[in-house]
Write an enzyme that holds these catalytic residues in place. Sequence first.
Site, PDB file in Angstrom:
ATOM      1  N   PRO A  16      46.513  20.621 -27.147  1.00  0.00           N
ATOM      2  CG  PRO A  16      45.464  18.802 -28.169  1.00  0.00           C
ATOM      3  CD  PRO A  16      45.737  20.263 -28.344  1.00  0.00           C
ATOM      4  CD  GLN A  69      43.755  15.652 -28.900  1.00  0.00           C
ATOM      5  OE1 GLN A  69      44.685  15.237 -28.237  1.00  0.00           O
ATOM      6  NE2 GLN A  69      43.921  16.344 -30.031  1.00  0.00           N
ATOM      7  CB  CYS A  99      49.048  11.583 -30.884  1.00  0.00           C
ATOM      8  SG  CYS A  99      50.329  11.102 -29.702  1.00  0.00           S
ATOM      9  N   GLY A 233      51.348  25.368 -29.231  1.00  0.00           N
ATOM     10  CA  GLY A 233      51.619  24.414 -28.174  1.00  0.00           C
ATOM     11  C   GLY A 233      52.701  24.872 -27.228  1.00  0.00           C
TER      12      GLY A 233
END
Length: 327
Positions: A16, A69, A99, A233
């Site tokens: 994500p 997410q 994060c 990613g």
Amino acid sequence: MSVPPAGTVAKIAVAPMINWTDRHCRFFHRQITRHARLFTEMVVDQAIIHGPRDRLLGFHPAEHPVALQIGGSEPEVLARAVRIANDYGYDEINLNVGCPSDRVQSGCFGAVLMKYPARVSDCLIAMREAARVPVSVKCRIGVDDQTPEEVLPHFLQMVSDTGIRQVTIHARKAWLKGLSPKENREIPPLDYPLVFHMKAEFPDLSIALNGGVQTLDDARRLIDRGVDGVMIGRAAYHDPMSVLAGADTLWGGAATVAPAEVVARMRPYIEDHLREGGRLHQITRHMLGLYTNRPGARLWRRILSEHATRDDAGWDVMDAALAAVEP
């Protein structure tokens, strides 16, 4: 309420990424790989409850398997958001505990939650009880001055105790003060051995490794060393053919798709988007890396970057870009 099955992590997943893995990006990636799991951008629970739900949660059926997410730290609020998301038909719902941005810290969610495992436990239990599909968690190995070798086993034991079985571990610490989100993806050293050790210590957990993975061969080697899956990613975003075109071989599938075929598959989707009043650039900005390391790649990127932003940009721009790379 019945509790959904625990599930397993995917062998390959696209991470994500805020402002990147929107519905257009995910549809594009799905034209390259049938089996890799795709993730939405992180969506805050309060936004799901109070915001434009269809815009935040809607997706094309072709995107499956796709995971949502969510960011949040209040069990009741997260459960309410999950119940709303249930109706959209995601294959997995993931809690963000990784994060490091200032924005998520101010809301006490993301990586800062590594400091509050009891809170994470309550959140995961509430989400699992509300969800119709497997719930998972994405975390770091620790934050700030925490000792990962002490913190991570405790955290994973807590996850296991909730009944959650899918965990993605970004194999770096997050420094909540002093490093930007970009620096947090690059500066803290990777600790793959710790993740491998955690898989050995928690064989009941399905563990994916995230962080620093650049190629599909990297992913294969990591899976061979014992983790259940790998999440990739930015490498998957910037060079999707190199990373994703061969991903299906991990499920016994073929890797025969070519960039021109991907563009052809995108045409009906792009034309539908334009008919509905959308802008070409909203889709093609995710396609700039399609020809990375191939002849004409720079011209492909330049044509799309310069011309897809026009108000009247249509398929003629795609034809011009294709002419630069597909004589």
